[in-house]
Design a protein around this motif. Structure first.
Motif, short mmCIF file in Angstrom:
data_model
loop_
_atom_site.label_atom_id
_atom_site.label_comp_id
_atom_site.label_asym_id
_atom_site.label_seq_id
_atom_site.Cartn_x
_atom_site.Cartn_y
_atom_site.Cartn_z
N ALA A 179 0.84 -1.02 0.17
CA ALA A 179 0.04 0.06 0.02
C ALA A 179 0.96 1.16 0.13
CB ALA A 179 -1.07 0.06 1.11
N ALA A 180 1.98 1.28 0.73
CA ALA A 180 2.88 2.30 0.61
C ALA A 180 3.48 2.51 -0.60
CB ALA A 180 4.03 2.39 1.61
N VAL A 181 3.77 1.56 -1.22
CA VAL A 181 4.47 1.50 -2.61
C VAL A 181 3.57 2.26 -3.39
CG1 VAL A 181 5.50 0.24 -4.61
CG2 VAL A 181 6.33 -0.06 -2.14
N ALA A 182 2.45 1.68 -3.31
CA ALA A 182 0.98 1.97 -4.37
C ALA A 182 0.75 3.38 -4.32
CB ALA A 182 0.03 1.10 -4.14
N THR A 183 0.69 3.83 -2.99
CA THR A 183 0.43 5.42 -2.80
C THR A 183 1.59 6.17 -3.47
OG1 THR A 183 -0.44 4.86 -0.70
CG2 THR A 183 -0.08 7.06 -0.99
N TRP A 184 2.74 5.67 -3.22
CA TRP A 184 3.77 6.59 -3.90
C TRP A 184 3.75 6.49 -5.34
CZ3 TRP A 184 9.62 4.74 -4.05
CH2 TRP A 184 10.43 5.81 -4.40
N ASN A 185 3.67 5.40 -6.07
CA ASN A 185 3.22 5.41 -7.35
C ASN A 185 2.30 6.15 -7.90
OD1 ASN A 185 5.64 3.68 -7.86
ND2 ASN A 185 4.29 1.79 -7.66
N TYR A 186 1.19 6.05 -7.10
CA TYR A 186 0.07 7.12 -7.28
C TYR A 186 0.26 8.49 -7.31
CZ TYR A 186 -4.65 9.12 -6.71
OH TYR A 186 -5.89 9.78 -6.86
N ARG A 187 1.02 8.86 -6.55
CA ARG A 187 1.03 10.41 -6.36
C ARG A 187 2.08 10.98 -7.68
NH1 ARG A 187 2.76 12.05 -0.31
NH2 ARG A 187 2.51 14.15 -1.22
N ARG A 188 3.17 10.04 -7.84
CA ARG A 188 3.87 10.12 -8.89
C ARG A 188 3.22 10.14 -10.35
NH1 ARG A 188 9.42 9.74 -8.91
NH2 ARG A 188 9.44 8.84 -10.76
N ALA A 189 2.19 9.25 -10.41
CA ALA A 189 1.55 9.20 -11.56
C ALA A 189 0.58 10.45 -11.53
CB ALA A 189 0.85 7.94 -11.67
N ASN A 201 -5.55 8.38 -18.76
CA ASN A 201 -4.49 9.02 -17.71
C ASN A 201 -4.98 9.05 -16.27
OD1 ASN A 201 -2.55 9.04 -19.86
ND2 ASN A 201 -3.23 11.14 -20.37
N LYS A 202 -6.39 9.14 -16.24
CA LYS A 202 -6.79 9.43 -14.77
C LYS A 202 -7.01 7.96 -14.21
CE LYS A 202 -9.75 13.58 -15.70
NZ LYS A 202 -10.78 13.93 -16.02
N LEU A 203 -7.05 6.86 -15.05
CA LEU A 203 -7.13 5.56 -14.24
C LEU A 203 -5.95 4.82 -14.19
CD1 LEU A 203 -9.33 3.14 -13.87
CD2 LEU A 203 -8.91 2.54 -16.01
N MET A 204 -5.13 5.05 -14.80
CA MET A 204 -3.54 4.72 -14.78
C MET A 204 -3.09 4.91 -13.29
SD MET A 204 -2.71 2.70 -17.33
CE MET A 204 -0.79 2.83 -17.00
N PRO A 205 -3.12 5.90 -12.54
CA PRO A 205 -2.71 5.86 -11.18
C PRO A 205 -3.36 4.83 -10.24
CG PRO A 205 -2.75 8.28 -12.16
CD PRO A 205 -3.44 7.30 -12.85
N LEU A 206 -4.54 4.73 -10.61
CA LEU A 206 -5.49 3.64 -9.66
C LEU A 206 -4.79 2.24 -9.74
CD1 LEU A 206 -8.98 5.46 -9.82
CD2 LEU A 206 -7.29 5.46 -8.26
N LEU A 207 -4.36 1.76 -10.94
CA LEU A 207 -3.74 0.54 -11.27
C LEU A 207 -2.72 -0.02 -10.20
CD1 LEU A 207 -3.62 0.36 -15.22
CD2 LEU A 207 -5.84 -0.29 -13.56
N THR A 209 -2.38 -4.17 -7.15
CA THR A 209 -1.23 -5.21 -6.59
C THR A 209 -1.88 -5.88 -5.25
OG1 THR A 209 0.42 -3.81 -7.64
CG2 THR A 209 0.96 -5.50 -6.21
N LEU A 210 -2.66 -5.04 -4.41
CA LEU A 210 -3.29 -5.43 -3.19
C LEU A 210 -4.17 -6.78 -3.46
CD1 LEU A 210 -4.03 -2.18 -1.67
CD2 LEU A 210 -2.56 -3.79 -0.91
N ILE A 211 -4.78 -6.47 -4.53
CA ILE A 211 -5.75 -7.76 -4.81
C ILE A 211 -4.78 -8.89 -5.25
CG2 ILE A 211 -7.69 -8.65 -6.18
CD1 ILE A 211 -8.59 -5.66 -6.53
N THR A 212 -3.83 -8.87 -5.94
CA THR A 212 -2.97 -9.85 -6.53
C THR A 212 -2.43 -10.74 -5.18
OG1 THR A 212 -2.50 -8.68 -8.57
CG2 THR A 212 -0.99 -10.48 -7.72
#
Length: 305
Positions: free
Chosen positions: A159-169, A191-197, A201-204
């Motif tokens: 979740a920490a990594v995903a949040t970091w990626n989300y903010r950068r995206a 482009n709006k949907l990509m940051p949410l992807l 990984t949490l589901i995976t």
């Protein structure tokens, strides 16, 4: 013997080598170390992919200009675009090939850790079986049980990594680009949907076996750090500064007027003083003549008739 059998046997030997350091968690540690080693070996391909992305980003302003110039002529636009890539030594697919070359390796590793070979999935991590999933951990002791805590730690990290990626995206998507307004229809929504992807990984991690979850978390964390390192010099385009009125040009100061005498008598006195000074100056400039009879008189000149 398949490649999965070879990799499984290598992992088991690696786990046995580091067992004195990690004890019963040696197999889980071997999975993490093996993932890090493979990603380090693939780092040159990641660098090549990053160079390709930067090359395409550098050509974006020129591509936008060509799209505006040849908006109604598709053939000329295609030819101009081809010439631009040829002159720059790049291509529209720059960076895509190194990325595609990594995909088979990721597939092999995921298949290895999700299915297991030999006794790979028979080991445990802090009591949680490497072949089990989060649903099994919930059944064994709930989300805060011994097995559930292992998954909660993985969820927190991903979740920490995903949040970091989300903010950068989001920052990259919100930054103004030179090619704004020329994007294909529907690209803005993508482009709006990509940051949410990133949060997918949490589901995976929740549905795959724990061994595969360790691989996914390790690889995702490596990818985030790697992209931050390779794109550390990329900054969002700065917004244009508001136009300001030009400053008035500096004017040369006029010389101050000399204030003369104000009364008539004073002006006459000043005029006589200037005349006397001029007369004295003119007299001092004349050469001396021995034939002068008196000071200030001219000599007598006799002209023959």
């Amino acid at each position: 013997m398949s490649v999965f059998d070879l990799l499984g046997a290598a992992l088991e030997r690696g786990a046995q080598a580091i067992e004195p350091l990690f004890g019963t968690a040696a197999t889980a540690a071997a999975i993490i170390l093996f993932t890090l080693g493979v990603r380090a070996a693939l780092h040159p391909l990641a660098r090549a992919a990053a160079r390709g992305e930067k090359a395409r980003a550098a050509l974006a302003p020129q591509l936008a200009a060509l799209q505006r110039k040849h908006r109604g002529d598709r053939e000329r636009l295609q030819q101009a675009t081809t010439d631009l890539y040829a002159d720059s030594g790049s291509s529209p697919l720059a960076g895509c090939l190194p990325t595609l070359l990594q995909l088979p390796v990721f597939f092999v590793m995921y298949h290895l850790f999700s299915t297991g070979n030999g006794t790979l999935l028979d080991h445990t991590l802090l009591g949680a079986p490497l072949g089990g999933s989060w649903r099994q951990a919930l059944a064994d002791g709930g989300p805060f049980g011994p097995h559930g805590l292992v998954y909660l730690a993985l969820f927190a990290l991903i979740a920490a990594v995903a949040t970091w990626n989300y903010r950068r995206a989001r920052a990259a998507a919100a930054a103004p680009t030179p090619a704004a307004g020329t994007a294909a229809p529907g690209l803005g929504a993508l482009n709006k949907l990509m940051p949410l992807l990133s949060f997918g990984t949490l589901i995976t991690v929740a549905v795959v076996p724990l061994a595969a979850a360790l691989y996914v978390v390790t690889s995702t964390t490596w990818t985030a750090c790697e992209r931050a390192l390779l794109h550390r010099d990329r900054r969002p385009a700065a917004a244009p500064e508001p136009a300001t009125a030009p400053e008035p040009a500096a004017q040369t100061p006029r010389p101050a007027r000399r204030s003369g005498p104000k009364t008539r008598a004073a002006r006459q006195q000043a005029a006589r003083a200037r005349a006397n000074a001029a007369a004295r100056t003119g007299a001092s400039d004349r050469p001396a003549d021995p034939d002068h009879r008196a000071a200030g008189t001219d000599p007598i000149v006799i002209t023959p008739q």
